[in-house]
Design a protein around this motif. Structure first.
Motif, PDB file in Angstrom:
ATOM      1  N   ALA A  10      -4.171  -3.740   2.281  1.00  0.00           N
ATOM      2  CA  ALA A  10      -5.214  -4.349   1.462  1.00  0.00           C
ATOM      3  C   ALA A  10      -6.575  -3.812   1.881  1.00  0.00           C
ATOM      4  O   ALA A  10      -6.878  -3.743   3.084  1.00  0.00           O
ATOM      5  CB  ALA A  10      -5.172  -5.864   1.616  1.00  0.00           C
ATOM      6  N   ALA A  11      -7.369  -3.445   0.900  1.00  0.00           N
ATOM      7  CA  ALA A  11      -8.688  -2.885   1.153  1.00  0.00           C
ATOM      8  C   ALA A  11      -9.773  -3.875   0.776  1.00  0.00           C
ATOM      9  O   ALA A  11      -9.622  -4.656  -0.167  1.00  0.00           O
ATOM     10  CB  ALA A  11      -8.868  -1.597   0.368  1.00  0.00           C
ATOM     11  N   SER A  12     -10.869  -3.796   1.495  1.00  0.00           N
ATOM     12  CA  SER A  12     -12.022  -4.632   1.183  1.00  0.00           C
ATOM     13  C   SER A  12     -13.296  -3.902   1.578  1.00  0.00           C
ATOM     14  O   SER A  12     -13.264  -2.969   2.384  1.00  0.00           O
ATOM     15  CB  SER A  12     -11.956  -5.969   1.933  1.00  0.00           C
ATOM     16  N   GLY A  13     -14.386  -4.300   0.972  1.00  0.00           N
ATOM     17  CA  GLY A  13     -15.687  -3.808   1.395  1.00  0.00           C
ATOM     18  C   GLY A  13     -16.103  -2.463   0.846  1.00  0.00           C
ATOM     19  O   GLY A  13     -17.079  -1.897   1.322  1.00  0.00           O
ATOM     20  N   GLY A  14     -15.381  -1.925  -0.090  1.00  0.00           N
ATOM     21  CA  GLY A  14     -15.756  -0.633  -0.637  1.00  0.00           C
ATOM     22  C   GLY A  14     -15.165  -0.450  -2.018  1.00  0.00           C
ATOM     23  O   GLY A  14     -14.565  -1.366  -2.572  1.00  0.00           O
ATOM     24  N   THR A  15     -15.330   0.728  -2.571  1.00  0.00           N
ATOM     25  CA  THR A  15     -14.788   1.022  -3.891  1.00  0.00           C
ATOM     26  C   THR A  15     -13.429   1.673  -3.722  1.00  0.00           C
ATOM     27  O   THR A  15     -13.301   2.895  -3.663  1.00  0.00           O
ATOM     28  CB  THR A  15     -15.745   1.930  -4.683  1.00  0.00           C
ATOM     29  N   TYR A  26       0.810   0.506  -1.386  1.00  0.00           N
ATOM     30  CA  TYR A  26       2.102   0.044  -0.888  1.00  0.00           C
ATOM     31  C   TYR A  26       2.957   1.226  -0.451  1.00  0.00           C
ATOM     32  O   TYR A  26       2.796   2.342  -0.941  1.00  0.00           O
ATOM     33  CB  TYR A  26       2.840  -0.739  -1.975  1.00  0.00           C
ATOM     34  N   LEU A  27       3.884   0.951   0.448  1.00  0.00           N
ATOM     35  CA  LEU A  27       4.874   1.943   0.834  1.00  0.00           C
ATOM     36  C   LEU A  27       6.227   1.250   0.832  1.00  0.00           C
ATOM     37  O   LEU A  27       6.519   0.428   1.706  1.00  0.00           O
ATOM     38  CB  LEU A  27       4.576   2.528   2.218  1.00  0.00           C
ATOM     39  N   ARG A  28       7.023   1.578  -0.168  1.00  0.00           N
ATOM     40  CA  ARG A  28       8.377   1.047  -0.256  1.00  0.00           C
ATOM     41  C   ARG A  28       9.285   1.983   0.516  1.00  0.00           C
ATOM     42  O   ARG A  28       9.359   3.183   0.219  1.00  0.00           O
ATOM     43  CB  ARG A  28       8.828   0.950  -1.707  1.00  0.00           C
ATOM     44  N   THR A  61       8.570   5.405  -1.286  1.00  0.00           N
ATOM     45  CA  THR A  61       7.744   5.512  -2.483  1.00  0.00           C
ATOM     46  C   THR A  61       6.386   4.877  -2.210  1.00  0.00           C
ATOM     47  O   THR A  61       6.303   3.719  -1.789  1.00  0.00           O
ATOM     48  CB  THR A  61       8.397   4.800  -3.672  1.00  0.00           C
ATOM     49  N   VAL A  62       5.337   5.647  -2.460  1.00  0.00           N
ATOM     50  CA  VAL A  62       3.978   5.134  -2.309  1.00  0.00           C
ATOM     51  C   VAL A  62       3.452   4.770  -3.691  1.00  0.00           C
ATOM     52  O   VAL A  62       3.702   5.482  -4.672  1.00  0.00           O
ATOM     53  CB  VAL A  62       3.068   6.161  -1.601  1.00  0.00           C
ATOM     54  N   SER A  63       2.738   3.669  -3.752  1.00  0.00           N
ATOM     55  CA  SER A  63       2.146   3.226  -5.012  1.00  0.00           C
ATOM     56  C   SER A  63       0.854   2.485  -4.705  1.00  0.00           C
ATOM     57  O   SER A  63       0.570   2.156  -3.546  1.00  0.00           O
ATOM     58  CB  SER A  63       3.117   2.327  -5.791  1.00  0.00           C
ATOM     59  N   ARG A  64       0.086   2.238  -5.738  1.00  0.00           N
ATOM     60  CA  ARG A  64      -1.157   1.507  -5.539  1.00  0.00           C
ATOM     61  C   ARG A  64      -1.465   0.657  -6.760  1.00  0.00           C
ATOM     62  O   ARG A  64      -1.028   0.946  -7.875  1.00  0.00           O
ATOM     63  CB  ARG A  64      -2.325   2.454  -5.242  1.00  0.00           C
ATOM     64  N   ASP A  65      -2.254  -0.371  -6.538  1.00  0.00           N
ATOM     65  CA  ASP A  65      -2.742  -1.238  -7.601  1.00  0.00           C
ATOM     66  C   ASP A  65      -4.239  -1.384  -7.382  1.00  0.00           C
ATOM     67  O   ASP A  65      -4.683  -2.165  -6.525  1.00  0.00           O
ATOM     68  CB  ASP A  65      -2.029  -2.600  -7.547  1.00  0.00           C
ATOM     69  N   ASN A  66      -5.007  -0.620  -8.130  1.00  0.00           N
ATOM     70  CA  ASN A  66      -6.458  -0.634  -7.925  1.00  0.00           C
ATOM     71  C   ASN A  66      -7.079  -1.971  -8.307  1.00  0.00           C
ATOM     72  O   ASN A  66      -8.130  -2.345  -7.778  1.00  0.00           O
ATOM     73  CB  ASN A  66      -7.103   0.511  -8.697  1.00  0.00           C
ATOM     74  N   ALA A  67      -6.446  -2.687  -9.212  1.00  0.00           N
ATOM     75  CA  ALA A  67      -6.952  -4.012  -9.576  1.00  0.00           C
ATOM     76  C   ALA A  67      -6.824  -5.007  -8.416  1.00  0.00           C
ATOM     77  O   ALA A  67      -7.583  -5.968  -8.321  1.00  0.00           O
ATOM     78  CB  ALA A  67      -6.205  -4.543 -10.793  1.00  0.00           C
ATOM     79  N   LYS A  68      -5.857  -4.742  -7.538  1.00  0.00           N
ATOM     80  CA  LYS A  68      -5.638  -5.604  -6.372  1.00  0.00           C
ATOM     81  C   LYS A  68      -6.133  -4.964  -5.083  1.00  0.00           C
ATOM     82  O   LYS A  68      -5.910  -5.509  -3.997  1.00  0.00           O
ATOM     83  CB  LYS A  68      -4.156  -5.941  -6.240  1.00  0.00           C
ATOM     84  N   GLN A  87      -6.173   7.562  -8.535  1.00  0.00           N
ATOM     85  CA  GLN A  87      -5.731   6.889  -9.757  1.00  0.00           C
ATOM     86  C   GLN A  87      -4.244   6.560  -9.757  1.00  0.00           C
ATOM     87  O   GLN A  87      -3.741   5.963 -10.706  1.00  0.00           O
ATOM     88  CB  GLN A  87      -6.076   7.741 -10.973  1.00  0.00           C
ATOM     89  N   GLY A  88      -3.554   6.990  -8.714  1.00  0.00           N
ATOM     90  CA  GLY A  88      -2.137   6.696  -8.622  1.00  0.00           C
ATOM     91  C   GLY A  88      -1.258   7.594  -9.465  1.00  0.00           C
ATOM     92  O   GLY A  88      -0.090   7.277  -9.683  1.00  0.00           O
TER      93      GLY A  88
END
Length: 126
Positions: free
Chosen positions: A23-28, A80-82, A69-76, A54-55
């Protein structure tokens, strides 16, 4: 730069699965390419996987390709790393890293990553 916090590590039997979250915080977050690295005791840190901002593109280490499998959710603001079909040699502390750059050959490299999490332990028993 973003602050990163990993979670989801643990103890699993060989052949099992885990999903790590960062989880990221404090930046774009959406402007960062993200990578996963790992370090086992007595070994150097190694690249595991990376995903562009952009994933839409991902890169994997040969040792994990087809299993992770690596994935991301920019809205959240999360990446992730499955991890499937885990092996004892996957045992390590796993770190997520953020980089302004996504470029060959590994997408994200440790030297250009300016944000790191504290790591989460993954232990795979045989």
């Amino acid at each position: 730069q973003v602050q990163l916090l990993e979670s989801g590590g643990g103890l699993v039997q060989a052949g099992g699965s885990l999903t790590l979250s960062c989880a990221a915080s404090g930046g774009t977050f959406s402007t960062y390419a993200m990578g996963w690295f790992r370090q086992a005791p007595g070994r150097e840190r190694e690249f595991v996987a990376a995903i562009n901002s952009q994933g839409s593109n991902a890169v994997y280490a040969t040792s994990v390709e087809g299993r992770f499998t690596v994935s991301r959710d920019n809205a959240k603001n999360s990446v992730y790393l499955r991890m499937n079909s885990l092996k004892p040699e996957d045992t390590a502390v796993y770190y997520c890293a953020g980089s302004p750059y996504y470029r060959p050959p590994t997408g994200v490299d440790a030297q250009s990553s300016n944000s790191w999490g504290q790591g989460t332990q993954v232990t795979v028993s045989s």
